[in-house]
Design an enzyme around this catalytic site. Structure first.
Site, PDB file in Angstrom:
ATOM      1  N   HIS A 218      55.328  51.168 -13.405  1.00 31.04           N
ATOM      2  CA  HIS A 218      55.090  50.611 -14.734  1.00 31.04           C
ATOM      3  C   HIS A 218      56.424  50.369 -15.420  1.00 31.04           C
ATOM      4  O   HIS A 218      57.146  51.311 -15.747  1.00 31.04           O
ATOM      5  CB  HIS A 218      54.240  51.576 -15.572  1.00 31.04           C
ATOM      6  CG  HIS A 218      52.868  51.802 -15.036  1.00 31.04           C
ATOM      7  ND1 HIS A 218      52.090  52.881 -15.403  1.00 31.04           N
ATOM      8  CD2 HIS A 218      52.117  51.081 -14.160  1.00 31.04           C
ATOM      9  CE1 HIS A 218      50.921  52.812 -14.778  1.00 31.04           C
ATOM     10  NE2 HIS A 218      50.919  51.740 -14.015  1.00 31.04           N
TER      11      HIS A 218
ATOM     12  N   SER B  75      54.468  55.945 -12.633  1.00 25.94           N
ATOM     13  CA  SER B  75      54.642  55.535 -14.025  1.00 25.94           C
ATOM     14  C   SER B  75      55.707  56.423 -14.653  1.00 25.94           C
ATOM     15  O   SER B  75      56.827  56.479 -14.152  1.00 25.94           O
ATOM     16  CB  SER B  75      53.312  55.612 -14.776  1.00 25.94           C
ATOM     17  OG  SER B  75      53.461  55.112 -16.094  1.00 25.94           O
ATOM     18  N   THR B  76      55.378  57.157 -15.711  1.00 22.12           N
ATOM     19  CA  THR B  76      56.362  57.969 -16.427  1.00 22.12           C
ATOM     20  C   THR B  76      57.054  58.955 -15.487  1.00 22.12           C
ATOM     21  O   THR B  76      56.403  59.742 -14.815  1.00 22.12           O
ATOM     22  CB  THR B  76      55.673  58.753 -17.561  1.00 22.12           C
ATOM     23  OG1 THR B  76      54.892  57.852 -18.341  1.00 22.12           O
ATOM     24  CG2 THR B  76      56.700  59.438 -18.433  1.00 22.12           C
TER      25      THR B  76
ATOM     26  N   MET C 267      51.505  59.223 -16.462  1.00 20.98           N
ATOM     27  CA  MET C 267      50.409  59.548 -17.367  1.00 20.98           C
ATOM     28  C   MET C 267      49.230  58.619 -17.098  1.00 20.98           C
ATOM     29  O   MET C 267      49.409  57.450 -16.769  1.00 20.98           O
ATOM     30  CB  MET C 267      50.875  59.390 -18.818  1.00 20.98           C
ATOM     31  CG  MET C 267      49.852  59.793 -19.865  1.00 20.98           C
ATOM     32  SD  MET C 267      50.547  59.619 -21.527  1.00 20.98           S
ATOM     33  CE  MET C 267      49.151  60.158 -22.525  1.00 20.98           C
TER      34      MET C 267
END
Length: 352
Positions: free
Chosen positions: A194, A168-169, A287
Site C-alpha cells: 500500500h 501495508s503499514t 492494518m
C-alpha cells in the site's frame, strides 16, 4: 481510547491544517505542536503523545536526524508528512528504514489536491500507528539473543513458479528484509505494498539497490522473469495473467478493493487462479484485512502461504486475519520468511 498526537512541522500553515484535520474525529486529539525537533524533544517529555507526525525539512535538526535519535532513545510511533518529489520520496523511504511507521504525502502550499482525502488518509495512518508496537520491537531487538539466519543458497524453481508478497503499514522494511535474503535465481516476485503514486518507483529502485534481484515498478503486460521483482504502481492494481504460455503483469485502475489500490487481495486472487499450486506467498505487517481473501484463494489452489508472526509484525492486522481465516499454512518472524519460501520452492522442484 483517545489517540494523543504531537504535530511537528516548521510551517505554521501546515501545523494548523494538520491540527484541524486530526481533531476532526473524536478519537484523535492534537495535544501540541512543535516547529522544530528541539521544540519537539521538550514537548514529547511534557505531553507524552501516543503518535508523532513529522516533517523532514526543518531548521536546527532535520526530521531524519531527530527520528534516528528518537527511535534509539525513546521510540514512539511516527507518521512522516512528506513532499511528493523524488528527493522527498527517497528521504521518506529512509525514514521508514529508520523506524517511522508510515507516511502521507503533504498537501500542496495552496491546499489543492483534495484536503478531505488527505485528512481521511492521515487519520487512518495515525490510528494504525497507534496500534503499532515500536516500543516492543525496539526492546526485543535490544534484549533478544542474536539468532543466526542462514539465507537460502538457491531458490531455483521449476518453470511457472512464482512468489507473491503483500504488505501495508510497516511493509517497506519487512519487504526489504525478505527480498534481501532471496537469491538471484529465484522465480519472479510480485509485490503489492500500500503506497501512493510518486513513491512506488523510488521504493522499487531502493529495493534494487539493496538486494540481489532486479526490482522494478511493474508495467502493463510486462513478462515475469526469474531473478526479478515487480512492485505494483501506486494507485494501480497489479494482477498476474498468462498469455501465450507466459506469465505477465497486468496493470489496471479499476475500483478499490478492500479499500485499497493497489490491493493485496487483487494480486493474490489472480496468483491463486493463474498460478495455483506453483505459487508461494507471504502476507506481511499491515492494518486491516486486505490480502486474507486472496491468500485463501491461493491456499485453496494448493499454494504454500506464510504470514508474518505477531511478535515480528509492526502491525499484526493483515497477517492475523489471514491466519484466523485459514489462509496461511504457517507463521514466522520476518527474518525467517525467505527461508520458508525457499523450502516450499524446493518441494516444488523435487516434485517436478
Amino acid at each position: 481510547m483517545t489517540i494523543k498526537v504531537l504535530v511537528i512541522d516548521d510551517s505554521a500553515l501546515i501545523r494548523e491544517v494538520l491540527t484541524r484535520t486530526l481533531n476532526k474525529d473524536k478519537d484523535i486529539v492534537v495535544v501540541g505542536t512543535a516547529n522544530d525537533p528541539i521544540d519537539a524533544r521538550a514537548k514529547v517529555k511534557q505531553l507524552n503523545p501516543d503518535v508523532l507526525t513529522l516533517d523532514i525539512e526543518m531548521p536546527n535538526m532535520n526530521g531524519l536526524q531527530f527520528l534516528d535519535k528518537l527511535m534509539r532513545l525513546h521510540p514512539l510511533p511516527v507518521v512522516m508528512v512528506s513532499t511528493l518529489t523524488t528527493k522527498g520520496a527517497s528521504e521518506t523511504l529512509l525514514a521508514l528504514e529508520l523506524g517511522a511507521v508510515d507516511f502521507v504525502a503533504k498537501p500542496s502550499a495552496d491546499l489543492s489536491g483534495g484536503v478531505e482525502a488527505f485528512g481521511e488518509n492521515l487519520r487512518h495512518k495515525v490510528r494504525a500507528a497507534a496500534q503499532s508496537d515500536v516500543r516492543g520491537r525496539s526492546m526485543t531487538a535490544a534484549t533478544a539473543p542474536k539468532t543466526v539466519i542462514t539465507p537460502p543458497r538457491t531458490m531455483k524453481s521449476p518453470n511457472g513458479a512464482l512468489i507473491a508478497i503483500g504488505a501495508s503499514t510497516g511493509g517497506v522494511e519487512a519487504i526489504r528484509v525478505v527480498l534481501s535474503q532471496l537469491t538471484n535465481d529465484c522465480p519472479p516476485v510480485v509485490i503489492a505494498q500500500h503506497m501512493p503514486p510518486g513513491f512506488t518507483q523510488r521504493f522499487a529502485a531502493r529495493l534494487n539497490e539493496v538486494t540481489e534481484l532486479e526490482v522494478v515498478e511493474a508495467q502493463d503486460r510486462q513478462p515475469l522473469q526469474p531473478g526479478h521483482a515487480y512492485v505494483a504502481p501506486g494507485n494501480y492494481h497489479l494482477r498476474v495473467e498468462r498469455s501465450s504460455g507466459v506469465l505477465k503483469c497486468r496493470i489496471t485502475q479499476d475500483e478499490l478493493s478492500s479499500g485499497h489500490r493497489p490491493s493485496v487481495d487483487v494480486l493474490f486472487t489472480s496468483v491463486g487462479k493463474v498460478v495455483g499450486s506453483m505459487a508461494v506467498g507471504a502476507i506481511l505487517t499491515g492494518m486491516g484485512r486486505d490480502g486474507a481473501t486472496g491468500m485463501k484463494v491461493m491456499r485453496d489452489a494448493g499454494a504454500y502461504t506464510v504470514g508474518q508472526s505477531e511478535n515480528s509484525a509492526l502491525v499484526y492486522g493483515m497477517p492475523r486475519v489471514a491466519f484466523e481465516e485459514g489462509a496461511v499454512v504457517d507463521q514466522a518472524p520476518v527474518e525467517q520468511i525467505a527461508g520458508r519460501l525457499a523450502a516450499a520452492l524446493m518441494r516444488l522442484r523435487k516434485a517436478a
